[in-house]
Motif scaffolding. Sequence first.
Motif, PDB file in Angstrom:
ATOM      1  N   TYR A  65      51.812  57.884  75.613  1.00 13.95           N
ATOM      2  CA  TYR A  65      51.004  58.956  75.016  1.00 13.95           C
ATOM      3  C   TYR A  65      50.803  58.708  73.531  1.00 13.95           C
ATOM      4  N   ASN A  66      50.011  59.574  72.908  1.00 11.73           N
ATOM      5  CA  ASN A  66      49.763  59.517  71.474  1.00 11.73           C
ATOM      6  C   ASN A  66      49.099  58.194  71.074  1.00 11.73           C
ATOM      7  N   ASN A  67      48.314  57.618  71.982  1.00 11.29           N
ATOM      8  CA  ASN A  67      47.667  56.323  71.772  1.00 11.29           C
ATOM      9  C   ASN A  67      48.663  55.200  71.524  1.00 11.29           C
ATOM     10  N   PHE A  68      49.889  55.374  71.996  1.00 16.39           N
ATOM     11  CA  PHE A  68      50.900  54.331  71.862  1.00 16.39           C
ATOM     12  C   PHE A  68      50.876  53.428  73.097  1.00 16.39           C
ATOM     13  N   PHE A  69      51.151  52.161  72.873  1.00 14.40           N
ATOM     14  CA  PHE A  69      51.389  51.276  74.011  1.00 14.40           C
ATOM     15  C   PHE A  69      52.604  50.413  73.706  1.00 14.40           C
ATOM     16  N   ARG A  70      53.261  49.953  74.761  1.00  9.82           N
ATOM     17  CA  ARG A  70      54.554  49.308  74.620  1.00  9.82           C
ATOM     18  C   ARG A  70      54.491  47.875  75.139  1.00  9.82           C
ATOM     19  N   MET A  71      55.249  46.978  74.470  1.00  8.72           N
ATOM     20  CA  MET A  71      55.384  45.602  74.950  1.00  8.72           C
ATOM     21  C   MET A  71      56.856  45.283  75.058  1.00  8.72           C
ATOM     22  N   PHE A  72      57.206  44.581  76.128  1.00 14.08           N
ATOM     23  CA  PHE A  72      58.604  44.198  76.337  1.00 14.08           C
ATOM     24  C   PHE A  72      58.667  42.686  76.530  1.00 14.08           C
ATOM     25  N   ASP A  73      59.452  42.030  75.676  1.00 15.54           N
ATOM     26  CA  ASP A  73      59.657  40.591  75.813  1.00 15.54           C
ATOM     27  C   ASP A  73      60.826  40.385  76.764  1.00 15.54           C
ATOM     28  N   ARG A  74      60.565  39.745  77.883  1.00 15.27           N
ATOM     29  CA  ARG A  74      61.599  39.630  78.915  1.00 15.27           C
ATOM     30  C   ARG A  74      62.685  38.638  78.516  1.00 15.27           C
ATOM     31  N   ASN A  75      62.368  37.683  77.646  1.00 17.12           N
ATOM     32  CA  ASN A  75      63.364  36.684  77.256  1.00 17.12           C
ATOM     33  C   ASN A  75      64.273  37.203  76.154  1.00 17.12           C
ATOM     34  N   THR A  76      63.660  37.725  75.097  1.00 19.71           N
ATOM     35  CA  THR A  76      64.467  38.168  73.959  1.00 19.71           C
ATOM     36  C   THR A  76      64.952  39.599  74.137  1.00 19.71           C
ATOM     37  N   LYS A  77      64.420  40.296  75.136  1.00 17.19           N
ATOM     38  CA  LYS A  77      64.744  41.709  75.385  1.00 17.19           C
ATOM     39  C   LYS A  77      64.328  42.610  74.225  1.00 17.19           C
ATOM     40  N   ARG A  78      63.414  42.104  73.391  1.00 12.34           N
ATOM     41  CA  ARG A  78      62.921  42.966  72.308  1.00 12.34           C
ATOM     42  C   ARG A  78      61.725  43.752  72.817  1.00 12.34           C
ATOM     43  N   ASP A  79      61.529  44.917  72.231  1.00 11.79           N
ATOM     44  CA  ASP A  79      60.372  45.704  72.635  1.00 11.79           C
ATOM     45  C   ASP A  79      59.717  46.286  71.402  1.00 11.79           C
ATOM     46  N   VAL A  80      58.461  46.654  71.534  1.00 11.55           N
ATOM     47  CA  VAL A  80      57.744  47.198  70.390  1.00 11.55           C
ATOM     48  C   VAL A  80      56.777  48.288  70.873  1.00 11.55           C
ATOM     49  N   THR A  81      56.592  49.286  70.011  1.00 10.32           N
ATOM     50  CA  THR A  81      55.603  50.332  70.272  1.00 10.32           C
ATOM     51  C   THR A  81      54.481  50.161  69.265  1.00 10.32           C
ATOM     52  N   LEU A  82      53.254  50.035  69.745  1.00 14.41           N
ATOM     53  CA  LEU A  82      52.115  49.889  68.845  1.00 14.41           C
ATOM     54  C   LEU A  82      51.137  51.023  69.098  1.00 14.41           C
ATOM     55  N   GLU A  83      50.242  51.225  68.153  1.00  5.72           N
ATOM     56  CA  GLU A  83      49.312  52.338  68.270  1.00  5.72           C
ATOM     57  C   GLU A  83      47.872  51.838  68.220  1.00  5.72           C
ATOM     58  N   ALA A  84      47.072  52.289  69.165  1.00  7.58           N
ATOM     59  CA  ALA A  84      45.645  51.973  69.153  1.00  7.58           C
ATOM     60  C   ALA A  84      44.935  53.172  68.548  1.00  7.58           C
ATOM     61  N   SER A  85      44.596  53.043  67.305  1.00  4.14           N
ATOM     62  CA  SER A  85      43.987  54.189  66.641  1.00  4.14           C
ATOM     63  C   SER A  85      43.139  53.722  65.475  1.00  4.14           C
ATOM     64  N   ARG A  86      42.050  54.406  65.268  1.00  2.00           N
ATOM     65  CA  ARG A  86      41.180  54.028  64.162  1.00  2.00           C
ATOM     66  C   ARG A  86      41.692  54.587  62.851  1.00  2.00           C
ATOM     67  N   GLU A  87      42.277  55.781  62.950  1.00  2.00           N
ATOM     68  CA  GLU A  87      42.715  56.461  61.729  1.00  2.00           C
ATOM     69  C   GLU A  87      43.842  55.689  61.044  1.00  2.00           C
ATOM     70  N   ASN A  88      44.758  55.185  61.882  1.00  2.17           N
ATOM     71  CA  ASN A  88      45.979  54.636  61.309  1.00  2.17           C
ATOM     72  C   ASN A  88      45.964  53.124  61.149  1.00  2.17           C
ATOM     73  N   SER A  89      44.805  52.497  61.305  1.00  2.00           N
ATOM     74  CA  SER A  89      44.821  51.051  61.140  1.00  2.00           C
ATOM     75  C   SER A  89      43.586  50.595  60.371  1.00  2.00           C
ATOM     76  N   LYS A  90      43.805  49.608  59.512  1.00  2.00           N
ATOM     77  CA  LYS A  90      42.673  49.017  58.813  1.00  2.00           C
ATOM     78  C   LYS A  90      42.207  47.806  59.617  1.00  2.00           C
ATOM     79  N   PRO A  91      40.931  47.448  59.475  1.00  2.00           N
ATOM     80  CA  PRO A  91      40.457  46.277  60.204  1.00  2.00           C
ATOM     81  C   PRO A  91      41.292  45.055  59.842  1.00  2.00           C
ATOM     82  N   ARG A  92      41.661  44.316  60.823  1.00  2.00           N
ATOM     83  CA  ARG A  92      42.385  43.051  60.673  1.00  2.00           C
ATOM     84  C   ARG A  92      43.802  43.203  60.150  1.00  2.00           C
ATOM     85  N   ALA A  93      44.208  44.416  59.840  1.00  3.29           N
ATOM     86  CA  ALA A  93      45.575  44.593  59.367  1.00  3.29           C
ATOM     87  C   ALA A  93      46.533  44.407  60.541  1.00  3.29           C
ATOM     88  N   VAL A  94      47.714  43.944  60.228  1.00  2.05           N
ATOM     89  CA  VAL A  94      48.715  43.776  61.279  1.00  2.05           C
ATOM     90  C   VAL A  94      49.157  45.169  61.760  1.00  2.05           C
TER      91      VAL A  94
END
Lengths: 249, 443
Positions: B358-387
């Motif tokens: 929810y909240n335009n969040f999406f999740r990625m899980f690295d199966r090898n390192t067991k690391r995970d990250v939550t990212l946001e798909a949103s126009r308001e909170n991101s600049k073009p090409r910004a990480v």
Amino acid sequence: MFVRGLKRKCFDGEEDIEGTLAGIKAIPSYNLQRQSLLDMSLVKLQLCHMLVEPNLCRSVLIANTVRQIQEEMTQDGTWQMINTQSTGQTSLDRLVSTDILCRSSREQAEGKQVPGYSSFNKDFEDDQTQDSSETMSTSSSVQTPRNLQSNVWEMENPQESRGNFQKSLDQIFETLENKNPNSVEDLFSEVDNSYYDLDTMLTGMMSNTKMGHCDGLETFSSPTTATSNSNCKSDLNELDHIVEILVES
Amino acid sequence: MAQWAEAAGKGRSLQGCGAPWGPADIISTVEFNHTGELLATGDKGGRVVIFQREQESKQQPQRRGEYNVYSTFQSHEPEFDYLKSLEIEEKINKIRWLPQHNAAYFLLSTNDKTVKLWKVSERDKRPEGYNLKDEDGRLRDPSMITTLRVPVLRPMDLMVEATPRRVFANAHTYHINSISVNSDYETYMSADDLRINLWNFEITNQSFNIVDIKPANMEELTEVITAAEFHPHHCNAFVYSSSKGTIRLCDMRAAALCDRHAKFFEEPEDPSNRSFFSEIISSISDVKFSHSGRYIMTRDYLTVKVWDLNMENRPMETYQVHDYLRSKLCSLYENDCIFDKFECVWNGSDSVIMTGSYNNFFRMFDRNTKRDVTLEASRENSKPRAVLKPRKVCVGGKRRKDEISVDSLDFSKKILHTAWHPSENIIAVAATNNLYIFQDKVN
């Protein structure tokens, strides 16, 4: 979270609805929560049946939840208990318990008001101040059957009330494969209208969901639209109207 | 894990670029083709929009992940079933590409009832100088034809045409939730709530029913099919998931009607987490084979699980997508969000999995390192090409800066559909009416 088989403490500290707290405390809150979950599920199922082709997965999951609650209530004999304990306030309490159920424990502890439910409480307060004959109804068309006292749980014969409930459940499960809009009418005409106050439940749910995170469209999302030819009786007009709003919004 | 940035300025929210939009514009499915050159989206209004990747150029290396509109067509129209007095929505439930065998592309698209096979092809020449027709296509008066001429092909502006080649209708009583192309490339299946049908691409008037779980008495119905997919390499094997959280692997060699499964994947319920919502949250919303065919991934309401085909009694890996919602299940039931159908995808090498929240969040899980990250798909909170900055949801206690509290999540902004490029780190994320394309940041 609503853990099955676990008794939860009543929350307190909410000043605005303090008057009702006594009523809540009188009845074990777990049963209340379970009851309100059952009420909520039945309303959802009934809304499903107003659609010619409801989302089958959703309907089945809700129906299974109802079955599960019913099974548990039969096992622990809550049927009879509620039957003897209930007072004229029961359905009100039940509505309030929906409110309790949907607060997280932390919010309860801090005594914070969830914005989504403030209107619900307000409605409730308004209701309380009114004469009980007018209470709970937003329309005047269905006053008589909606007498708070004549609740299914308060019938003299527990077997009878049980049978009635069983009947309504059966009808609901039966109409899972509902193709016939008339069965909506059947459902409502045969089920005891006073079982709970459907309109208020609906308006309560609507105000909740509107204020909540999901808009009305998603709240009752279903891949099909409501039937336009639902020829329900006059006391269903308001319900129709609500469904129309839901569909159109 | 890779850092992600939006693919390109122009590729930014390709659909619905700030223009007024309605419910018809809500994206309902996203799918890359087998090379990753094309990306198709379907929406609630029955449209299919295909994006094509810009050719790489040395001058503009930053354009490497840019996708631009290639073709748009109306795949399904709203219909009315007069026998059942029922409106059939035009919403595209799924799109699946066929492997490319010639210059044209083929894809399957489906709404609740009807699957269509579309051919998408380019035309940059047109014939001129027919004998019996004039330039506008009208028949010429035969008495006026005095000489014969040879028609010629003349170059014209590139035109992309989409033509419906097959319509597979009238085989589903319930709502189609999945379509899957078989690895023999001659057949595909379509699954609805209670049945799965097997089709040959050339035959539209009949299909084989391979799974039927409809009970004789509908009152006894307690389980529905929620998703189904063919094995990527073995054309006889497929899986389907159910609303009770189980997965069945079926072998079509065993019997024509696969009512008996070959394997049955189920995890025993954790008694400590048991509640009235247990069944609802264990209902599987999506099932996907890994590219290798060794694993299956399933998504339920709160988790993603990876199963080994050789181990049926429990998943190999379980990833929590948004466990903080566990305390909110009642309100999520009340507002119906608990029935949202989140999908999940593998990356090209099966080492990372992605799913929405929810909240335009999406999740990625690295199966090898067991690391995970939550990212946001949103126009308001991101600049073009910004990480893209990793986001964090705060659960109870004190909220730190940059964290968002569970109570302020927007449940109307949900990411249900995502897609991962078959070989590169390019992802497509559908957020309501916006499509975002992100790629890993190359320094």
